[in-house]
Design a protein around this motif. Sequence first.
Motif, PDB file in Angstrom:
ATOM      1  N   THR A  97       0.829  -1.210   0.000  1.00  0.00           N
ATOM      2  CA  THR A  97       0.000   0.000   0.000  1.00  0.00           C
ATOM      3  C   THR A  97       0.859   1.254   0.000  1.00  0.00           C
ATOM      4  N   GLN A  98       1.884   1.265   0.832  1.00  0.00           N
ATOM      5  CA  GLN A  98       2.767   2.429   0.904  1.00  0.00           C
ATOM      6  C   GLN A  98       3.504   2.646  -0.418  1.00  0.00           C
ATOM      7  N   ALA A  99       3.911   1.559  -1.061  1.00  0.00           N
ATOM      8  CA  ALA A  99       4.569   1.670  -2.358  1.00  0.00           C
ATOM      9  C   ALA A  99       3.604   2.239  -3.396  1.00  0.00           C
ATOM     10  N   LEU A 100       2.356   1.754  -3.380  1.00  0.00           N
ATOM     11  CA  LEU A 100       1.355   2.263  -4.323  1.00  0.00           C
ATOM     12  C   LEU A 100       1.061   3.739  -4.075  1.00  0.00           C
ATOM     13  N   GLU A 101       1.107   4.166  -2.835  1.00  0.00           N
ATOM     14  CA  GLU A 101       0.910   5.589  -2.515  1.00  0.00           C
ATOM     15  C   GLU A 101       2.036   6.434  -3.106  1.00  0.00           C
ATOM     16  N   VAL A 102       3.247   5.895  -3.064  1.00  0.00           N
ATOM     17  CA  VAL A 102       4.387   6.601  -3.679  1.00  0.00           C
ATOM     18  C   VAL A 102       4.149   6.755  -5.177  1.00  0.00           C
ATOM     19  N   PHE A 103       3.703   5.671  -5.815  1.00  0.00           N
ATOM     20  CA  PHE A 103       3.435   5.713  -7.250  1.00  0.00           C
ATOM     21  C   PHE A 103       2.272   6.659  -7.558  1.00  0.00           C
ATOM     22  N   LYS A 104       1.282   6.667  -6.682  1.00  0.00           N
ATOM     23  CA  LYS A 104       0.088   7.494  -6.884  1.00  0.00           C
ATOM     24  C   LYS A 104       0.423   8.981  -6.782  1.00  0.00           C
ATOM     25  N   GLN A 105       1.284   9.327  -5.852  1.00  0.00           N
ATOM     26  CA  GLN A 105       1.652  10.728  -5.648  1.00  0.00           C
ATOM     27  C   GLN A 105       2.688  11.218  -6.657  1.00  0.00           C
ATOM     28  N   GLY A 106       3.282  10.289  -7.397  1.00  0.00           N
ATOM     29  CA  GLY A 106       4.256  10.678  -8.418  1.00  0.00           C
ATOM     30  C   GLY A 106       5.557  11.185  -7.842  1.00  0.00           C
ATOM     31  N   LYS A 107       5.927  10.695  -6.663  1.00  0.00           N
ATOM     32  CA  LYS A 107       7.179  11.132  -6.026  1.00  0.00           C
ATOM     33  C   LYS A 107       8.363  10.418  -6.665  1.00  0.00           C
ATOM     34  N   GLU A 108       8.748  10.896  -7.828  1.00  0.00           N
ATOM     35  CA  GLU A 108       9.850  10.260  -8.547  1.00  0.00           C
ATOM     36  C   GLU A 108      11.169  10.402  -7.790  1.00  0.00           C
ATOM     37  N   HIS A 109      11.993   9.385  -7.934  1.00  0.00           N
ATOM     38  CA  HIS A 109      13.303   9.409  -7.287  1.00  0.00           C
ATOM     39  C   HIS A 109      14.222  10.403  -7.988  1.00  0.00           C
ATOM     40  N   GLN A 110      14.948  11.163  -7.182  1.00  0.00           N
ATOM     41  CA  GLN A 110      15.918  12.116  -7.710  1.00  0.00           C
ATOM     42  C   GLN A 110      17.302  11.468  -7.718  1.00  0.00           C
ATOM     43  N   PHE A 111      17.843  11.288  -8.918  1.00  0.00           N
ATOM     44  CA  PHE A 111      19.218  10.828  -9.041  1.00  0.00           C
ATOM     45  C   PHE A 111      20.122  12.056  -8.919  1.00  0.00           C
ATOM     46  N   SER A 112      21.391  11.846  -8.755  1.00  0.00           N
ATOM     47  CA  SER A 112      22.301  12.990  -8.660  1.00  0.00           C
ATOM     48  C   SER A 112      23.631  12.680  -9.338  1.00  0.00           C
ATOM     49  N   ILE A 113      24.256  13.723  -9.821  1.00  0.00           N
ATOM     50  CA  ILE A 113      25.593  13.626 -10.395  1.00  0.00           C
ATOM     51  C   ILE A 113      26.393  14.808  -9.882  1.00  0.00           C
ATOM     52  N   THR A 114      27.610  14.546  -9.428  1.00  0.00           N
ATOM     53  CA  THR A 114      28.456  15.591  -8.849  1.00  0.00           C
ATOM     54  C   THR A 114      29.673  15.834  -9.726  1.00  0.00           C
ATOM     55  N   PHE A 115      29.868  17.089 -10.088  1.00  0.00           N
ATOM     56  CA  PHE A 115      31.049  17.509 -10.824  1.00  0.00           C
ATOM     57  C   PHE A 115      31.939  18.290  -9.859  1.00  0.00           C
ATOM     58  N   VAL A 116      33.160  17.850  -9.711  1.00  0.00           N
ATOM     59  CA  VAL A 116      34.075  18.439  -8.733  1.00  0.00           C
ATOM     60  C   VAL A 116      34.674  19.723  -9.291  1.00  0.00           C
ATOM     61  N   GLU A 117      34.782  20.726  -8.449  1.00  0.00           N
ATOM     62  CA  GLU A 117      35.443  21.966  -8.839  1.00  0.00           C
ATOM     63  C   GLU A 117      36.878  21.670  -9.261  1.00  0.00           C
ATOM     64  N   GLY A 118      37.289  22.243 -10.378  1.00  0.00           N
ATOM     65  CA  GLY A 118      38.630  21.985 -10.884  1.00  0.00           C
ATOM     66  C   GLY A 118      38.688  20.834 -11.869  1.00  0.00           C
ATOM     67  N   SER A 119      37.550  20.174 -12.113  1.00  0.00           N
ATOM     68  CA  SER A 119      37.525  19.081 -13.090  1.00  0.00           C
ATOM     69  C   SER A 119      37.484  19.657 -14.503  1.00  0.00           C
ATOM     70  N   THR A 120      37.734  18.802 -15.473  1.00  0.00           N
ATOM     71  CA  THR A 120      37.754  19.227 -16.870  1.00  0.00           C
ATOM     72  C   THR A 120      36.530  18.699 -17.605  1.00  0.00           C
ATOM     73  N   PHE A 121      36.280  19.235 -18.792  1.00  0.00           N
ATOM     74  CA  PHE A 121      35.126  18.773 -19.564  1.00  0.00           C
ATOM     75  C   PHE A 121      35.295  17.304 -19.957  1.00  0.00           C
ATOM     76  N   LYS A 122      36.509  16.879 -20.182  1.00  0.00           N
ATOM     77  CA  LYS A 122      36.753  15.473 -20.484  1.00  0.00           C
ATOM     78  C   LYS A 122      36.273  14.598 -19.333  1.00  0.00           C
TER      79      LYS A 122
END
Length: 338
Positions: A97-122
């Motif tokens: 039920t709790q899982a279906l509530e998550v799907f019902k509310q549309g609470k999509e998971h937020q992925f993340s990507i971190t780019f470190v200061e001083g990194s290059t485009f490569k």
Amino acid sequence: MIKKITFFLALVALIAAAGYIYITKQVEQYITQPLQIEQEQIFTIKPGTSFSRVLADLTEEQYIAQSDIAKLVRRLHPELTQLKAGTYLLEPGLNLTQALEVFKQGKEHQFSITFVEGSTFKEWREALVNASHLEHEISGLSEAEIAKLLGIEHEKLEGLLLAETYHYTFGTSDLDILKRAAQKLQQVLDQQWQTRQDKLPLKTPYEALILASIIEKETAVEEERERVASVFVNRLNKRMRLQTDPTVIYGMGDKYDGNIRKKDLRTPTPYNTYVISGLPPTPIAMPGEASIAAALNPEASNYLYFVASGKGGHVFSKTLNEHNRAVRAYLKQLRSNQ
């Protein structure tokens, strides 16, 4: 006769009621069953997927037990059936039920990507390739082609994307991430450029990014940034070469093996500030906001040199003699640490 009919009807009603109670109880047990997961799991509902198909997918993944009672959930609990497409995070401890509530509310998971200061485009491209659940739109494109898609006039993207952590949902593309990074960098640069010091030897915001990228590569010590910036600004004002190792390394490209030799300092490249005067032609890394601020508001100082202290920071000097003593002290510190 009437009594028999009445009794029969009452018996039928009783059986029906008992059956309804039994079925209701079975459905309740089904929808309150805990998910069979021991660690976080990603679950995707594609557009157009029916409620029955979602239950079937959960069963196939062995997150819930298979049961013929599943087909009755829609009738007894219609409030659980309006599910939204998306990619969701299922956590241990949730029941169905709790899982279906998550799907019902549309609470999509937020992925993340971190780019470190001083990194290059490569390095950014490599990180994007390895990021989870990103659509890849820039694969096979040159840096100049990507820059054009981002609406950037420069062919090199070094320094033109703000290094930080970006959150995104399923279906986001690598190009979307780069657009956000470019917009954030421009916002920061515009703001910092408006509050810059007077009489800086920087003609354009792009030159500020070039200097900021050098500052970013020279120190990770927060309280040193403005002082490092002052050294480079003072040298530019005196028309002294910047003579900063990170520009040499950047100019060497894949030839850099972790060491800079004397011949490398003398080998001309467009980025070797031991050879060229002024700033290199482009930034050499992605600067953070603090380094951009430092480039445009350096400390007021007479320092012209700095060298690593061997203890995590730098020693700053106003004259070459002072600098040479600091260099000897640094080398002595290195030998004592061996």
